[in-house]
Design a protein around this motif. Structure first.
Motif, mmCIF file in Angstrom:
data_model
loop_
_atom_site.group_PDB
_atom_site.id
_atom_site.type_symbol
_atom_site.label_atom_id
_atom_site.label_comp_id
_atom_site.label_asym_id
_atom_site.label_seq_id
_atom_site.Cartn_x
_atom_site.Cartn_y
_atom_site.Cartn_z
ATOM 1 N N TYR A 63 0.849 -1.198 0.000
ATOM 2 C CA TYR A 63 0.000 0.000 0.000
ATOM 3 C C TYR A 63 0.885 1.248 0.000
ATOM 4 C CZ TYR A 63 -4.064 2.845 1.324
ATOM 5 O OH TYR A 63 -5.083 3.767 1.363
ATOM 6 N N GLN A 64 0.599 2.157 -0.903
ATOM 7 C CA GLN A 64 1.465 3.303 -1.142
ATOM 8 C C GLN A 64 1.855 4.043 0.141
ATOM 9 O OE1 GLN A 64 2.887 4.384 -4.036
ATOM 10 N NE2 GLN A 64 3.895 5.994 -2.866
ATOM 11 N N PRO A 65 0.915 4.361 1.051
ATOM 12 C CA PRO A 65 1.320 5.102 2.255
ATOM 13 C C PRO A 65 2.294 4.353 3.153
ATOM 14 C CG PRO A 65 -1.065 5.244 1.923
ATOM 15 C CD PRO A 65 -0.548 4.208 0.972
ATOM 16 N N ASP A 66 2.432 3.021 2.992
ATOM 17 C CA ASP A 66 3.299 2.236 3.874
ATOM 18 C C ASP A 66 4.675 1.956 3.276
ATOM 19 O OD1 ASP A 66 1.219 2.194 5.604
ATOM 20 O OD2 ASP A 66 0.688 0.089 5.323
ATOM 21 N N ARG A 67 4.878 2.299 2.007
ATOM 22 C CA ARG A 67 6.136 1.908 1.357
ATOM 23 C C ARG A 67 7.343 2.588 1.983
ATOM 24 N NH1 ARG A 67 4.201 2.158 -5.029
ATOM 25 N NH2 ARG A 67 2.575 0.542 -4.835
ATOM 26 N N ALA A 68 7.272 3.896 2.166
ATOM 27 C CA ALA A 68 8.417 4.624 2.727
ATOM 28 C C ALA A 68 8.715 4.144 4.145
ATOM 29 C CB ALA A 68 8.137 6.126 2.720
ATOM 30 N N GLN B 210 19.365 -6.074 14.029
ATOM 31 C CA GLN B 210 18.397 -6.552 15.001
ATOM 32 C C GLN B 210 17.232 -7.228 14.280
ATOM 33 O OE1 GLN B 210 18.749 -6.369 18.387
ATOM 34 N NE2 GLN B 210 20.771 -5.507 17.986
ATOM 35 N N ALA B 211 16.543 -8.098 15.006
ATOM 36 C CA ALA B 211 15.355 -8.731 14.434
ATOM 37 C C ALA B 211 14.359 -7.650 14.019
ATOM 38 C CB ALA B 211 14.726 -9.685 15.441
ATOM 39 N N TRP B 212 13.659 -7.922 12.957
ATOM 40 C CA TRP B 212 12.804 -6.912 12.320
ATOM 41 C C TRP B 212 11.361 -7.396 12.350
ATOM 42 C CZ3 TRP B 212 12.257 -6.279 6.364
ATOM 43 C CH2 TRP B 212 11.567 -5.105 6.076
ATOM 44 N N GLN B 213 10.481 -6.556 12.852
ATOM 45 C CA GLN B 213 9.058 -6.874 12.865
ATOM 46 C C GLN B 213 8.283 -5.606 12.557
ATOM 47 O OE1 GLN B 213 7.641 -9.046 16.261
ATOM 48 N NE2 GLN B 213 5.519 -8.475 15.928
ATOM 49 N N ILE B 214 7.340 -5.710 11.647
ATOM 50 C CA ILE B 214 6.601 -4.516 11.244
ATOM 51 C C ILE B 214 5.251 -4.923 10.663
ATOM 52 C CG2 ILE B 214 7.586 -4.458 8.913
ATOM 53 C CD1 ILE B 214 7.589 -1.401 9.124
ATOM 54 N N ASP B 215 4.245 -4.108 10.892
ATOM 55 C CA ASP B 215 2.934 -4.275 10.273
ATOM 56 C C ASP B 215 2.858 -3.381 9.047
ATOM 57 O OD1 ASP B 215 2.440 -5.837 12.429
ATOM 58 O OD2 ASP B 215 1.068 -4.453 13.426
ATOM 59 N N TYR B 216 2.246 -3.867 8.010
ATOM 60 C CA TYR B 216 2.083 -3.062 6.801
ATOM 61 C C TYR B 216 0.853 -3.556 6.054
ATOM 62 C CZ TYR B 216 4.191 -7.082 4.424
ATOM 63 O OH TYR B 216 4.447 -8.337 3.951
ATOM 64 N N ARG B 217 0.459 -2.788 5.061
ATOM 65 C CA ARG B 217 -0.741 -3.126 4.292
ATOM 66 C C ARG B 217 -0.377 -3.416 2.839
ATOM 67 N NH1 ARG B 217 -3.696 2.282 6.082
ATOM 68 N NH2 ARG B 217 -1.486 2.865 6.021
ATOM 69 N N VAL B 218 -1.142 -4.299 2.234
ATOM 70 C CA VAL B 218 -0.978 -4.614 0.820
ATOM 71 C C VAL B 218 -2.321 -4.409 0.123
ATOM 72 C CG1 VAL B 218 0.940 -6.234 1.125
ATOM 73 C CG2 VAL B 218 -1.416 -7.068 1.256
ATOM 74 N N MET B 219 -2.247 -3.970 -1.113
ATOM 75 C CA MET B 219 -3.446 -3.810 -1.930
ATOM 76 C C MET B 219 -3.434 -4.901 -2.990
ATOM 77 S SD MET B 219 -6.249 -2.238 -2.494
ATOM 78 C CE MET B 219 -6.162 -0.662 -1.653
ATOM 79 N N LEU B 220 -4.318 -5.882 -2.836
ATOM 80 C CA LEU B 220 -4.345 -7.041 -3.713
ATOM 81 C C LEU B 220 -5.482 -6.911 -4.725
ATOM 82 C CD1 LEU B 220 -3.790 -9.851 -1.050
ATOM 83 C CD2 LEU B 220 -2.085 -8.585 -2.368
ATOM 84 N N PRO B 221 -5.251 -7.354 -5.958
ATOM 85 C CA PRO B 221 -6.289 -7.233 -6.988
ATOM 86 C C PRO B 221 -7.597 -7.928 -6.611
ATOM 87 C CG PRO B 221 -4.164 -7.757 -7.981
ATOM 88 C CD PRO B 221 -3.979 -7.882 -6.499
ATOM 89 N N ARG B 222 -7.504 -9.099 -5.968
ATOM 90 C CA ARG B 222 -8.725 -9.847 -5.678
ATOM 91 C C ARG B 222 -9.298 -9.531 -4.289
ATOM 92 N NH1 ARG B 222 -5.561 -14.057 -8.021
ATOM 93 N NH2 ARG B 222 -5.170 -14.943 -5.964
ATOM 94 N N LYS B 223 -8.445 -9.353 -3.304
ATOM 95 C CA LYS B 223 -8.911 -9.201 -1.927
ATOM 96 C C LYS B 223 -9.005 -7.760 -1.456
ATOM 97 C CE LYS B 223 -7.066 -13.660 -0.408
ATOM 98 N NZ LYS B 223 -6.170 -14.322 0.554
ATOM 99 N N GLY B 224 -8.385 -6.856 -2.184
ATOM 100 C CA GLY B 224 -8.409 -5.467 -1.747
ATOM 101 C C GLY B 224 -7.349 -5.198 -0.695
ATOM 102 N N LEU B 225 -7.629 -4.244 0.199
ATOM 103 C CA LEU B 225 -6.661 -3.832 1.213
ATOM 104 C C LEU B 225 -6.612 -4.846 2.346
ATOM 105 C CD1 LEU B 225 -4.719 -1.476 1.870
ATOM 106 C CD2 LEU B 225 -6.548 -0.487 3.245
ATOM 107 N N LEU C 132 13.403 -1.178 7.235
ATOM 108 C CA LEU C 132 14.366 -2.171 6.767
ATOM 109 C C LEU C 132 15.787 -1.656 6.908
ATOM 110 C CD1 LEU C 132 15.115 -4.814 5.351
ATOM 111 C CD2 LEU C 132 14.704 -3.677 3.164
ATOM 112 N N ARG C 133 16.006 -0.402 6.538
ATOM 113 C CA ARG C 133 17.358 0.168 6.646
ATOM 114 C C ARG C 133 17.825 0.223 8.102
ATOM 115 N NH1 ARG C 133 15.456 3.677 2.477
ATOM 116 N NH2 ARG C 133 14.861 5.222 4.044
ATOM 117 N N LEU C 134 16.941 0.635 8.992
ATOM 118 C CA LEU C 134 17.313 0.711 10.407
ATOM 119 C C LEU C 134 17.634 -0.669 10.962
ATOM 120 C CD1 LEU C 134 14.665 3.293 11.706
ATOM 121 C CD2 LEU C 134 17.098 3.683 11.299
#
Length: 754
Positions: free
Chosen positions: A234-239, A253-268, A245-247
């Motif tokens: 999802y565009q607002p989450d890319r940056a 360190q172990a990396w954990q993050i929530d983010y959103r994806v926009m899928l053609p069939r399922k939506g957000l 990831l860089r940090l």
């Protein structure tokens, strides 16, 4: 049959026998044939030894199959691979018999397989039985090296290689892959291995099949080009994702993050990514981790958050107005008091109570009352600064916390602004309602050091505003605590007054304006206190209205007035009318009021024996329900008068709606009319207007003969005042009725009744 094959590009091309024979050898001219043959034989043997040595050194066993003779030559390495003796048979049957049944059921079929394809080179994997009985996986390679004139194979040469260890390793690897695939299929997410190159480029070296569920991309698509994932994020989450990831790469360190994806069939959808980095020797960073679908969790969290917010709001905010409730108000008051103490400045607490709200609520209904409360809340908010707090405690009670008070002038300005906006009419549907406010102020720290004390003192100040006539502001004073205690005592004593028969009904004569004869009386309530003092209605009716005692008291007043009216009517031989005042609270829809008409019928009394006087409070909030109640009384023959007419700016608007019988001119106009032109003009105008409308007029507060004469000259119908007598107990009033008219009697200058 577990056989893997491949062929070269010279399929079907015949090949010459690579072994030279003496028949085909031609030496140089003049050479000795015998010597030449020996030399060539020697060279051939050396060549074959070298070839066999080369092959043996690779670990491969050599076989040479003479198809025409059906014999096979096995090299030493061949025999060693299978543990065969040196004298092993050279026929093909010996070889075919050792092939695993699972690889070929019939040796003839295996031979046909080797020879039936048009190719020169073949490769296959199969199992051969070792001399000790176990199975050896081998890779067999062969090549047709001689064909006859018809192209049929005559000779094949090839090798076998022991690949048991490789095959077992391959099977273990395949089993591992199958297990991994099975495990990854059970993981509710996609496992992955990403590599971040030293130049920052990210590649995917592995991702499980769940990638298609997570991103609607196959593993191959992602492994071929990891950038296809970027289009799904999802565009607002890319940056935010790139920065995170860089940090993580910088800190390893172990990396954990929530983010959103926009899928053609399922939506957000929501995803969660967890990964751990490992730094490679070449400076690259390998990320191992997984990404899961947390959409349901996010939806549940959102639902729970909304539910908690609702609970929080219900716990701390008033459901009707949206203002802080008593709980949140108390918390903010404590915080502001602490802040004021630390900053060494004052703060003010305002208690606001709406005047006549109960009348509006009961006369217009609870929905209208709710609209009024909501409108009042919005009006109060507009009078405050951003840092101030307004709360609704209960009913029509509001509080305001004024923070950071440098001087009392701002308190007065704010309170006056609140008074002004609340005086404006409220539009409640098709009806307009008028209320005002009584405000009490307590200032911290001077008026109290604890929240309860400050609230109590502001409340006392508010009741002082009500006692002074309402619609005003009062600052707390030290004596208010005593006044509050007196008010509590007054309420308690009034509750016992009726049972103790301390309430009395006094009667003031109303005379005919033309003849001066007593023709009516107004019943006025008195309370003889335990200490012997006589309290007037202004001293206690307001507390009766607040506590609801007015209903019981009003019913008692009606019964007493009816009893004396009946007695005096019998004494005079004609109906004698008694007027009683009816509080606006008694018009409430659920008021505990008796049926006056039925009571008069039971007493066999004319319905006009009792006249009802209503106040401006009823007119200000005249609803259909109240109108119907008044109309019901009038249809039954009971007369209605408007008390204190001319003092309310809205009274004129309701004359056309009500079938009024009398207008009572307020005493303030009568007392001023002889020396004030405006009062005289208003009084004269009221009389003329009433007569033109078919109404009769009663002038109150007549205290002099001059006032009497002027009103009589204006054809005022009835007169009432101290000139004709004060309100007296019924026994005394009965003596007045039995004597001559009071017109010639000297005026009694007693305290004016309410």
């Amino acid at each position: 049959m577990s056989i893997a094959t491949r062929q070269d590009g010279n399929k079907g091309a015949p090949s010459r026998d690579r072994r030279a024979t003496h028949d085909s050898c031609v030496g140089p001219a003049g050479a000795d044939p015998g010597a030449e043959y020996a030399r060539l034989t020697h060279e051939l043997r050396i060549s074959e030894e070298r070839l066999e040595f080369a092959l043996e050194s690779t670990g491969e066993g050599v076989w040479d199959w003479n198809i025409a003779a059906d014999t096979v030559f096995y090299s030493a390495r061949f025999r060693a691979i299978l543990g065969l003796p040196d004298d092993a048979r050279d026929d093909t049957g010996y070889w075919w018999s050792r092939i695993h049944p699972g690889d070929v059921a019939d040796p003839a079929k295996f031979a046909h397989y080797l020879l039936g394809l048009e190719r020169r080179l073949f490769v296959c994997e199969h199992r051969l039985r070792h001399a000790d009985g176990h199975w050896v996986w081998v890779e067999t390679r062969g090549n047709i090296v001689a064909r006859d004139a018809d192209g049929k194979p005559q000779r094949m040469v090839g090798t076998i290689t022991d690949i048991t260890a490789t095959r077992l390793l391959r099977e273990e690897l395949e089993t591992s892959h199958q297990l991994l695939a099975k495990l990854t299929s059970q993981v509710p997410g996609a496992l992955f291995e990403f590599v971040m190159q030293p130049d920052g480029q990210l590649v995917c070296t592995y991702i499980s099949a769940m990638s298609e569920e997570m991103f609607e991309h196959t593993p191959k698509e992602i492994e071929d080009d990891i950038n296809c994932l970027n289009s799904r994020i999802y565009q607002p989450d890319r940056a935010r994702l790139r920065q995170s990831l860089r940090l993580a790469a910088d800190s390893m360190q172990a990396w954990q993050i929530d983010y959103r994806v926009m899928l053609p069939r399922k939506g957000l959808c929501w995803r969660e990514l967890c990964a751990r980095p490992t730094r490679n020797g070449d400076g690259a960073i390998t990320w191992h981790g997984f990404t899961t679908d947390i959409s349901d969790r996010k939806r549940n969290e959102h639902t729970i958050r909304q539910f908690n917010e609702k609970l929080e709001r219900r716990a701390h905010y008033d459901a009707l107005t949206g203002l802080p409730n008593r709980v949140l108000f108390r918390d903010r008051l404590e915080q502001e008091m602490k802040h004021a103490q630390g900053a060494a400045h004052a703060m003010a607490l305002l208690f606001i109570d709406l005047d006549r709200f109960k009348e509006v609520n009961d006369l217009l209904g609870h929905d209208a009352g709710d609209q009024l409360l909501t409108g009042a809340a919005r009006r109060i908010e507009r009078c405050l600064r951003p840092g101030d707090t307004v709360a609704r405690l209960a009913g029509d009670e509001f509080t305001v916390i004024l923070a950071d008070m440098a001087e009392t002038s701002h308190i007065e300005q704010t309170a006056q602004a609140i008074l002004d906006v609340l005086r404006q009419p409220f539009q409640l549907g098709i009806e307009q309602a008028y209320v005002s406010a009584s405000i009490g102020v307590a200032v911290y720290p001077g008026d109290g050091s604890e929240p309860e004390e400050l609230m109590r003192h502001a409340d006392h100040a508010m009741y002082r505003s009500k006692g002074r006539g309402r619609n005003q502001l009062t600052f707390f004073e030290a004596g208010m605590q005593e006044a509050a205690m007196r008010r509590l005592t007054l309420s308690s004593e009034l509750r016992r007054a009726q049972e103790a028969k301390q309430l009395e009904l006094h009667f003031q004569p109303i005379v005919d304006g033309a003849s001066g004869a007593v023709c009516k009386a107004e019943a006025l309530l008195r309370w003889r206190r335990p200490n012997g003092t006589l309290a007037l209605p202004a001293d206690f009716v307001w507390i009766a209205e607040e506590t609801g005692l007015i209903h019981e008291i009003g019913n008692w007043v009606f019964r007493e007035a009816a009893r004396w009216s009946q007695r005096w009517s019998g004494m005079l031989g004609k109906p004698f009318q008694v007027s009683i005042n009816k509080s606006p609270v008694q018009f409430q829809p659920h008021a505990r009021s008796m049926n006056w008409i039925s009571y008069l019928d039971q007493c066999d009394m004319p319905h006009n024996s009792i006249a009802v006087e209503i106040t401006e409070g009823v007119l200000l909030n005249l609803t259909d329900d109240v109108h119907e109640r008044l109309d019901e009384l009038q249809r039954a023959g009971m007369e209605v008068s408007i008390d204190d007419f001319g003092t309310g700016y809205s009274s004129m608007n309701y004359l056309k709606r009500l079938d009024i019988d009398y207008l009572k001119i307020d005493r303030s106009f009568v007392s001023e009319m002889l020396h004030d032109h405006t009062s005289r003009t208003i009084t004269e105008t009221i009389i003329v207007m009433a007569h033109k409308l078919g109404l009769k007029v009663i002038a109150e507060g007549v205290e002099s003969a001059e006032q009497r004469d002027w009103l009589a000259a204006q054809h005022c119908d009835y007169l009432q005042g101290f000139l004709f007598g004060p309100a007296v107990p019924p026994e005394d009033f009965e003596q007045l009725l039995a004597g001559k008219p009071l017109l010639d009697a000297p005026p009694h200058r007693l305290q004016s009744p309410s």
